[in-house]
Write an enzyme that holds these catalytic residues in place. Sequence first.
Site, mmCIF file in Angstrom:
data_model
loop_
_atom_site.group_PDB
_atom_site.id
_atom_site.type_symbol
_atom_site.label_atom_id
_atom_site.label_comp_id
_atom_site.label_asym_id
_atom_site.label_seq_id
_atom_site.Cartn_x
_atom_site.Cartn_y
_atom_site.Cartn_z
ATOM 1 N N GLU A 73 2.787 0.160 -4.699
ATOM 2 C CA GLU A 73 3.315 0.359 -6.061
ATOM 3 C C GLU A 73 4.593 -0.457 -6.269
ATOM 4 O O GLU A 73 4.843 -0.981 -7.348
ATOM 5 C CB GLU A 73 3.590 1.845 -6.301
ATOM 6 C CG GLU A 73 3.939 2.167 -7.731
ATOM 7 C CD GLU A 73 3.916 3.668 -8.005
ATOM 8 O OE1 GLU A 73 2.940 4.155 -8.595
ATOM 9 O OE2 GLU A 73 4.884 4.359 -7.601
ATOM 10 N N TYR B 195 -9.946 12.718 0.709
ATOM 11 C CA TYR B 195 -9.938 12.451 -0.734
ATOM 12 C C TYR B 195 -11.362 12.438 -1.317
ATOM 13 O O TYR B 195 -11.513 12.324 -2.528
ATOM 14 C CB TYR B 195 -9.204 11.136 -1.035
ATOM 15 C CG TYR B 195 -7.688 11.302 -1.052
ATOM 16 C CD1 TYR B 195 -7.007 11.723 0.079
ATOM 17 C CD2 TYR B 195 -6.947 11.046 -2.201
ATOM 18 C CE1 TYR B 195 -5.621 11.878 0.070
ATOM 19 C CE2 TYR B 195 -5.566 11.202 -2.215
ATOM 20 C CZ TYR B 195 -4.911 11.616 -1.082
ATOM 21 O OH TYR B 195 -3.546 11.772 -1.093
ATOM 22 N N PHE C 147 -10.949 4.629 -4.606
ATOM 23 C CA PHE C 147 -11.099 4.880 -3.166
ATOM 24 C C PHE C 147 -11.078 6.375 -2.892
ATOM 25 O O PHE C 147 -10.226 7.090 -3.429
ATOM 26 C CB PHE C 147 -9.950 4.228 -2.379
ATOM 27 C CG PHE C 147 -10.026 2.736 -2.350
ATOM 28 C CD1 PHE C 147 -9.784 1.983 -3.491
ATOM 29 C CD2 PHE C 147 -10.336 2.069 -1.170
ATOM 30 C CE1 PHE C 147 -9.861 0.598 -3.469
ATOM 31 C CE2 PHE C 147 -10.421 0.683 -1.133
ATOM 32 C CZ PHE C 147 -10.185 -0.056 -2.284
ATOM 33 N N ASP D 230 -7.648 10.855 -7.256
ATOM 34 C CA ASP D 230 -7.226 12.261 -7.432
ATOM 35 C C ASP D 230 -6.730 12.502 -8.856
ATOM 36 O O ASP D 230 -5.608 12.952 -9.072
ATOM 37 C CB ASP D 230 -6.160 12.622 -6.394
ATOM 38 C CG ASP D 230 -4.963 11.693 -6.411
ATOM 39 O OD1 ASP D 230 -5.147 10.499 -6.717
ATOM 40 O OD2 ASP D 230 -3.838 12.157 -6.154
HETATM 41 C C1 UD2 Z 1 1.441 7.063 -5.697
HETATM 42 C C2 UD2 Z 1 0.657 6.168 -6.643
HETATM 43 C C3 UD2 Z 1 -0.511 5.576 -5.885
HETATM 44 C C4 UD2 Z 1 -0.022 4.794 -4.690
HETATM 45 C C5 UD2 Z 1 0.834 5.678 -3.809
HETATM 46 C C6 UD2 Z 1 1.496 4.851 -2.721
HETATM 47 C C7 UD2 Z 1 0.979 7.048 -8.845
HETATM 48 C C8 UD2 Z 1 0.593 8.052 -9.826
HETATM 49 N N1 UD2 Z 1 0.210 6.985 -7.734
HETATM 50 O O1 UD2 Z 1 0.513 8.150 -5.509
HETATM 51 O O2 UD2 Z 1 -1.252 4.727 -6.745
HETATM 52 O O3 UD2 Z 1 0.751 3.686 -5.128
HETATM 53 O O4 UD2 Z 1 1.866 6.341 -4.555
HETATM 54 O O5 UD2 Z 1 2.636 5.435 -2.236
HETATM 55 O O6 UD2 Z 1 1.896 6.309 -9.054
HETATM 56 N N2 UD2 Z 1 -6.264 7.584 -0.707
HETATM 57 C C9 UD2 Z 1 -7.400 8.019 -0.022
HETATM 58 N N3 UD2 Z 1 -7.255 8.727 1.102
HETATM 59 C C10 UD2 Z 1 -6.033 9.061 1.605
HETATM 60 C C11 UD2 Z 1 -4.898 8.626 0.902
HETATM 61 C C12 UD2 Z 1 -5.039 7.899 -0.252
HETATM 62 O O7 UD2 Z 1 -8.531 7.749 -0.441
HETATM 63 O O8 UD2 Z 1 -5.980 9.742 2.641
HETATM 64 C C13 UD2 Z 1 -6.435 6.765 -1.921
HETATM 65 C C14 UD2 Z 1 -6.901 7.620 -3.098
HETATM 66 O O9 UD2 Z 1 -7.680 6.827 -3.942
HETATM 67 C C15 UD2 Z 1 -5.603 7.981 -3.775
HETATM 68 C C16 UD2 Z 1 -4.787 6.711 -3.589
HETATM 69 O O10 UD2 Z 1 -5.179 6.197 -2.302
HETATM 70 O O11 UD2 Z 1 -5.810 8.344 -5.120
HETATM 71 C C17 UD2 Z 1 -3.284 6.876 -3.636
HETATM 72 O O12 UD2 Z 1 -2.854 7.880 -2.757
HETATM 73 P P1 UD2 Z 1 -2.145 9.201 -3.296
HETATM 74 O O13 UD2 Z 1 -2.767 9.592 -4.588
HETATM 75 O O14 UD2 Z 1 -2.097 10.205 -2.238
HETATM 76 O O15 UD2 Z 1 -0.708 8.646 -3.538
HETATM 77 P P2 UD2 Z 1 0.447 9.275 -4.465
HETATM 78 O O16 UD2 Z 1 -0.050 10.493 -5.143
HETATM 79 O O17 UD2 Z 1 1.711 9.363 -3.728
#
Ligand code: UD2
Length: 446
Positions: free
Chosen positions: A397, A220, A215, A307
């Site tokens: 998660e 993103y 996504f 990302d």
């Molecule tokens: C963690 C998890 C992620 C998800 C998230 C929820 C890991 C390494 N990653 O990552 O899988 O469970 O926590 O709390 O464990 N996205 C968009 N637009 C946005 C926001 C998110 O496209 O504005 C999508 C995108 O594909 C992104 C994913 O959702 O890679 C997860 O979001 P994140 O990477 O910001 O979340 P993160 O780093 O806290």
Amino acid sequence: MDIKKVHIVIPIVMAGIIGYLGTKIMDIKKVHIVIPIVMAGIIGYFGTEIMDIKKVHILIPIVMAGIIGYLGTKIMDIKEVHILIPIVMAGIIGYLGIPHISWPSSQPVRQVDLDETSLVISRQTDLNEAFSVLPSIPHISRPSSQPVRQVDLDETSLVISRMSYPQPFVDKPQRTDVLLMSPWLAPIMWEGTFNRDILNAQYRQKKFVVGVATFAVKKYVRFIEGFLGSANKFFLSGHRVNFYLFTDHPEKVPSMKLAPEKSLFIIPVQNYSRWQDISMNRMDIISNRIRTHWHYEVDYLYSMDIDVQMFEHIGVEIIDTLVGTISSWQYTKPRDSNSYERRPESRAAIPSGEGDFYYAASFYGGSVSEVYKLTTACFKGVTEDRANGIEAKWHEESHLNKYLLYHKPTRLLSPEYYWDEELPRPQIIRVKRLSSVRKDLEEVRS
Ligand code: UD2
């Protein structure tokens, strides 16, 4: 009726009656042999006819009852003890019966795919026809009238061509510094533990198609190029892969030339104001898309964060029925200090004292049907939490971790398969196959 418990209760009650009859009414010692034998016969009969217990259970209580009677008449001759001994013996009889009976497991060991029901019925008809021509031989177990599986005997066996590679030795493990197998015997993928040439040789013949759901919503979209560019080179190189990219900005997807065996499908998706909702709703979107499309398009499906970038090959060693990635943040933490949701009010709650590994939601997958079950169940948890006004600690998660605790993955990816860029790399991480892209969280999520 709980059939299993009754198996203990019936002989105990019967034996109590036997003892009572023996001491109070009849006072004829020989009868102590006859009555328990008859009673035990009845118990055995009920056992085989009603409770699906093996025939040997008739024999065990009969022999036991014979011993009881013998002891009662020949050795002890103390009437009160006639109550006690049969009760103890009956307890033993009941206990002996139990291991042969399947107890309902507190954890599901098999998940029935409701969609497959009609297939099972048609297989049953075929098998019954096939076996009806066999002569009836009483002492040979006949197949159950309800076959549960059918093996395709005509399937061609896969032969891999002759290859040259270092010989494996059972007394020379490839790695001794890391866990190679989970307690439920799921292999854990680490650099240096497998030979990719052998795996590729096996995998190519199967001609599987693998789907990747990712996504890129709102800001993103900036990660698309890095993700696709590196995945094109390192993700299942030489194998058929369909990338399914969900975005609210299809026009911003850069045009990229992919390898001939790789395809990109851009699927428009709505955005949500909260980044947590974008992340959590992935489960629902994936589940729906499997039902409507992917079920017919791919054999295996993996969900990946956008990302990230890949730096080393991620090959067919990731392919299995249900696959989870061990988080790079928490792979050495004791279960009670990692990030599981522990509040019992949440559907993602894992009780204290439970938990295997902490899995990252950034990379999981498996067969299409298993990923369908996983995403459907996790999103059901998310929805119920929403209705109850609670959000799990780490969103979807947390639900994923709960699911994988009670549906053990068949294969685990070590933290090599998602290494967080912010962490210093310890020696056991020999390669960094996939890593998060550094980002200003506040800015990118605004
Ligand atoms: C963690 C998890 C992620 C998800 C998230 C929820 C890991 C390494 N990653 O990552 O899988 O469970 O926590 O709390 O464990 N996205 C968009 N637009 C946005 C926001 C998110 O496209 O504005 C999508 C995108 O594909 C992104 C994913 O959702 O890679 C997860 O979001 P994140 O990477 O910001 O979340 P993160 O780093 O806290």
